[in-house]
Motif scaffolding. Structure first.
Motif, PDB file in Angstrom:
ATOM      1  N   SER A  97      12.313  11.298  13.306  1.00 47.01           N
ATOM      2  CA  SER A  97      11.424  10.673  12.327  1.00 47.01           C
ATOM      3  C   SER A  97      11.209   9.196  12.625  1.00 47.01           C
ATOM      4  N   GLY A  98      12.312   8.440  12.737  1.00 44.42           N
ATOM      5  CA  GLY A  98      12.179   7.001  12.940  1.00 44.42           C
ATOM      6  C   GLY A  98      12.951   6.492  14.140  1.00 44.42           C
ATOM      7  N   PRO A 139       9.461   8.556   6.131  1.00 44.00           N
ATOM      8  CA  PRO A 139       9.325   8.724   7.586  1.00 44.00           C
ATOM      9  C   PRO A 139      10.346   7.935   8.405  1.00 44.00           C
ATOM     10  N   CYS A 140      11.052   7.011   7.767  1.00 45.18           N
ATOM     11  CA  CYS A 140      12.070   6.263   8.523  1.00 45.18           C
ATOM     12  C   CYS A 140      13.357   7.068   8.645  1.00 45.18           C
ATOM     13  N   GLY A 141      13.483   8.153   7.863  1.00 44.21           N
ATOM     14  CA  GLY A 141      14.702   8.955   7.909  1.00 44.21           C
ATOM     15  C   GLY A 141      15.495   8.882   6.620  1.00 44.21           C
ATOM     16  N   LEU A 161       8.363   0.837   2.916  1.00 45.22           N
ATOM     17  CA  LEU A 161       7.427   1.845   2.418  1.00 45.22           C
ATOM     18  C   LEU A 161       7.773   2.297   0.995  1.00 45.22           C
ATOM     19  N   TRP A 179      13.591  18.100   9.219  1.00 43.25           N
ATOM     20  CA  TRP A 179      14.026  16.963   8.403  1.00 43.25           C
ATOM     21  C   TRP A 179      15.516  17.059   8.111  1.00 43.25           C
ATOM     22  N   LEU A 191      -0.179   2.024   7.825  1.00 42.11           N
ATOM     23  CA  LEU A 191       0.373   3.100   7.016  1.00 42.11           C
ATOM     24  C   LEU A 191      -0.176   3.075   5.601  1.00 42.11           C
ATOM     25  N   GLY A 192      -0.503   4.221   5.096  1.00 43.76           N
ATOM     26  CA  GLY A 192      -0.957   4.312   3.719  1.00 43.76           C
ATOM     27  C   GLY A 192      -2.086   5.300   3.588  1.00 43.76           C
ATOM     28  N   GLY A 216      15.045  14.536  11.167  1.00 40.10           N
ATOM     29  CA  GLY A 216      14.911  13.426  10.237  1.00 40.10           C
ATOM     30  C   GLY A 216      15.903  12.319  10.553  1.00 40.10           C
ATOM     31  N   MET A 243       0.838  -1.196   0.000  1.00 38.98           N
ATOM     32  CA  MET A 243       0.000   0.000   0.000  1.00 38.98           C
ATOM     33  C   MET A 243       0.877   1.252   0.000  1.00 38.98           C
ATOM     34  N   SER A 244       0.552   2.134  -0.907  1.00 44.58           N
ATOM     35  CA  SER A 244       1.371   3.340  -1.053  1.00 44.58           C
ATOM     36  C   SER A 244       1.257   4.232   0.178  1.00 44.58           C
ATOM     37  N   TYR A 245       2.398   4.714   0.676  1.00 52.81           N
ATOM     38  CA  TYR A 245       2.410   5.570   1.863  1.00 52.81           C
ATOM     39  C   TYR A 245       1.818   6.942   1.572  1.00 52.81           C
ATOM     40  N   ASP A 246       2.068   7.433   0.344  1.00 53.33           N
ATOM     41  CA  ASP A 246       1.616   8.781   0.013  1.00 53.33           C
ATOM     42  C   ASP A 246       1.642   8.945  -1.506  1.00 53.33           C
ATOM     43  N   ALA A 285       7.685  10.554  13.057  1.00 53.66           N
ATOM     44  CA  ALA A 285       6.914  10.685  11.832  1.00 53.66           C
ATOM     45  C   ALA A 285       5.677   9.795  11.876  1.00 53.66           C
ATOM     46  N   GLU A 286       5.875   8.543  12.283  1.00 53.37           N
ATOM     47  CA  GLU A 286       4.760   7.590  12.297  1.00 53.37           C
ATOM     48  C   GLU A 286       4.731   6.766  13.578  1.00 53.37           C
ATOM     49  N   ARG A 336      -0.782  20.681   6.093  1.00 55.29           N
ATOM     50  CA  ARG A 336      -1.275  19.465   5.460  1.00 55.29           C
ATOM     51  C   ARG A 336      -2.437  18.858   6.252  1.00 55.29           C
ATOM     52  N   ASP A 396       4.558  18.355   7.088  1.00 57.57           N
ATOM     53  CA  ASP A 396       3.996  19.582   6.521  1.00 57.57           C
ATOM     54  C   ASP A 396       2.921  20.167   7.427  1.00 57.57           C
ATOM     55  N   MET A 441       9.393  19.544   8.073  1.00 58.68           N
ATOM     56  CA  MET A 441      10.111  18.883   6.989  1.00 58.68           C
ATOM     57  C   MET A 441      10.809  19.899   6.100  1.00 58.68           C
ATOM     58  N   TRP A 462       3.905  13.069  11.096  1.00 58.04           N
ATOM     59  CA  TRP A 462       3.704  13.446   9.694  1.00 58.04           C
ATOM     60  C   TRP A 462       2.251  13.254   9.271  1.00 58.04           C
ATOM     61  N   ASN A 463       1.529  12.417  10.013  1.00 57.93           N
ATOM     62  CA  ASN A 463       0.128  12.156   9.678  1.00 57.93           C
ATOM     63  C   ASN A 463      -0.763  12.050  10.904  1.00 57.93           C
TER      64      ASN A 463
END
Lengths: 82, 410
Positions: free
Chosen positions: B392-393, A25-27, A51, B122, B298-299, B69, A1-4, B336-337, B248, B232, B174, B275-276
């Motif tokens: 971020s991670g 998002p992982c860096g 991702l 970032w 995620l997605g 980031g 599945m696409s992240y964005d 980020a997530e 965003r 964003d 970012m 990020w979301n």
């Protein structure tokens, strides 16, 4: 599945990687090469994780490899990853 | 499914902790998650799925961290700045755009100042002195350094726009930055960098970025006490505990080009942005989440077929973070997530995306509810203070307690 879904104009050209990139998002960076785009590929993958994003672009902009430089941002500095 | 968290983490003795203890303070710094740029401070270029106790060679205790980031900025209690991790855009401020830096290195060009606030985006960084000066360095491709150009720089440069103003805070996202000024009751919040998603508030059509600070419209006459930026997204907290957000849209929602007050009767004391998703912490110690049902899935919601229209952000609903059993929350943090929090009894909990071990649970699994992170063998209530920070991670924790005796610094 696409992240964005990311427009090509929001990606940065990275001279070192020879790819268009976008923050993951992982860096690390999602990456797609001009060759990929030329072949109609629209998935940019992150080399560090599972991702990927869907790249929105006009296929015609990449159809002819040689003379097309309009999409390559000139002012942006390359961003290298380890 | 889960490995036992305590087995592999057996911490080695920490010289930094020993040095701090000699100065009357006991301090531990832990990190875990994505580490291939050296951002974990472990001296290695590798991910860590379990918390690692670090031996950072810093001259004094850390008052706060900023995680970006793939880089980290540490602010010492003496107002000095150290950084490590990815430096390819100059975001470490060391005067050279090195690929990465494995151990903390002082940002020497700021040593004439007492730095009181730092932020890591970032690939850019911001520093605020106690006298209200703002410095930025790193990637400037989107104008996110605020210098009026798109240049990147590897040493912090003062943002001249604010020379006659007193900067209180900087928040780096970012590709954009937010600045909170002290004193000026009207135009207190400024922004620069990418504004395509509305992260700088109202801008003229087709403007994608601005490299000179501009006042964020829509926050006039509101006393803002803190600003937050990630991905964003932009957010601000008022002295009355109200939350304003713009930028965003959260998953399923459209972008917001003007600050919108989050409808909630609760008084909020802290905001953390991913990020979301967003987390907020109420005065009463309750953690709430926006966009949280996406965690571990995620997605795009659109791709999942879950949304047919994009409602306005005012329809956003805060949900209680599940699984806390009524425990009060002291602090929240968002990567980020992934998400993290510290409870009133100094326990660290994490949830969300776990592919790089950023949850510190010994696996790469995602979790939709907060899980307890095991940090060595000391009981959590041994510590007087526990602070959590997410990049971020990746994730950092600083735990400290002060024993009696004079405190030395630098």
């Amino acid at each position: 599945m696409s992240y964005d879904d990311v427009e090509i104009e929001d990606m940065e050209w990275n001279g070192e990687l020879q790819a268009y990139t976008y923050p993951c998002p992982c860096g690390d960076l999602f990456q797609i090469t001009k060759d990929d785009l030329r072949l109609g590929e629209d998935i940019a993958r992150c080399p560090s994780c599972s991702l990927y994003i869907t790249v929105i672009y006009n296929a015609e902009d990449f159809a002819d490899a040689a003379g097309k430089k309009s999409l390559e941002p000139s002012k942006q500095q390359p961003v290298a990853v380890a | 499914m889960m490995e036992e968290a305590t087995k592999a983490s057996s911490p080695s003795s920490s010289s930094a902790a020993a040095a701090a203890a000699a100065a009357g303070e006991e301090e531990e710094v832990w990190s875990w998650g994505a580490g291939t740029d050296g951002q974990l401070g472990t001296g290695r270029l590798a991910d860590e799925h379990l918390p690692r106790l670090l031996s950072l060679s810093l001259p004094s205790s850390i008052s706060l961290l900023a995680c970006g980031g793939a880089h980290v900025i540490a602010l010492s209690s003496g107002g000095r700045v150290f950084s490590w991790g990815r430096g390819s855009s100059g975001q470490l401020g060391h005067g050279e755009a090195a690929t990465n830096c494995l151990t903390p290195k002082a940002v020497t060009s700021l040593e004439g100042y007492f730095i009181a606030g730092v932020s890591a985006g970032w690939s850019h960084s911001g520093f605020v002195s106690d006298t209200g000066c703002l410095f930025t360095c790193g990637d400037g491709s989107f104008g996110q350094l605020g210098h009026g150009n798109l240049e990147s720089c590897s040493s912090p440069i003062e943002v001249s726009y604010f020379l006659s103003k007193h900067v209180d805070q900087i928040a780096c996202g970012m590709r954009h930055s937010l600045v909170l000024l002290k004193g000026d009751p009207n135009n207190r919040v400024y922004g620069f960098g990418s504004c395509k998603r509305g992260q700088l508030g109202p801008t003229s059509n087709r403007t994608r970025s601005t490299s000179l600070p501009q006042a964020i419209q829509g926050l006039e006459n509101i006393e803002i006490v803190s600003v937050v930026a990630s991905g964003d997204h932009s957010a601000a907290l008022s002295s009355g505990g109200r939350v304003y957000n713009w930028g965003r849209g959260f998953p399923g929602f459209s972008d917001v080009h003007s600050p919108i007050e989050l409808s909630s009767l609760l008084r909020i004391k802290q905001i953390a942005l991913g990020w979301n998703h967003a987390l907020v912490l109420t005065d009463g110690g309750e953690a709430l989440i926006l966009g949280g049902n996406r965690h571990g899935v995620l997605g795009n919601l659109e791709n999942l077929g879950l949304t047919n229209h994009r409602p306005d952000v005012s329809a956003l609903v805060l949900e209680r973070v599940p699984g806390l059993d009524g425990k009060k929350v002291m602090q929240i943090a968002a990567g980020a997530e992934h998400s993290a929090l510290v409870t009133e009894d100094m326990e660290v909990m994490t949830w969300g995306w776990g592919e790089h071990g950023q949850l510190g649970l010994g696996s790469t699994c995602d979790w939709i509810e907060p899980q307890r992170v095991s940090l060595g063998h000391t009981l959590p209530d041994h510590w007087a203070k526990c602070s959590i920070y997410c990049g971020s991670g990746f994730t950092f924790v600083i735990r400290s307690r002060t024993s009696s005796g004079p405190h030395q610094d630098d």
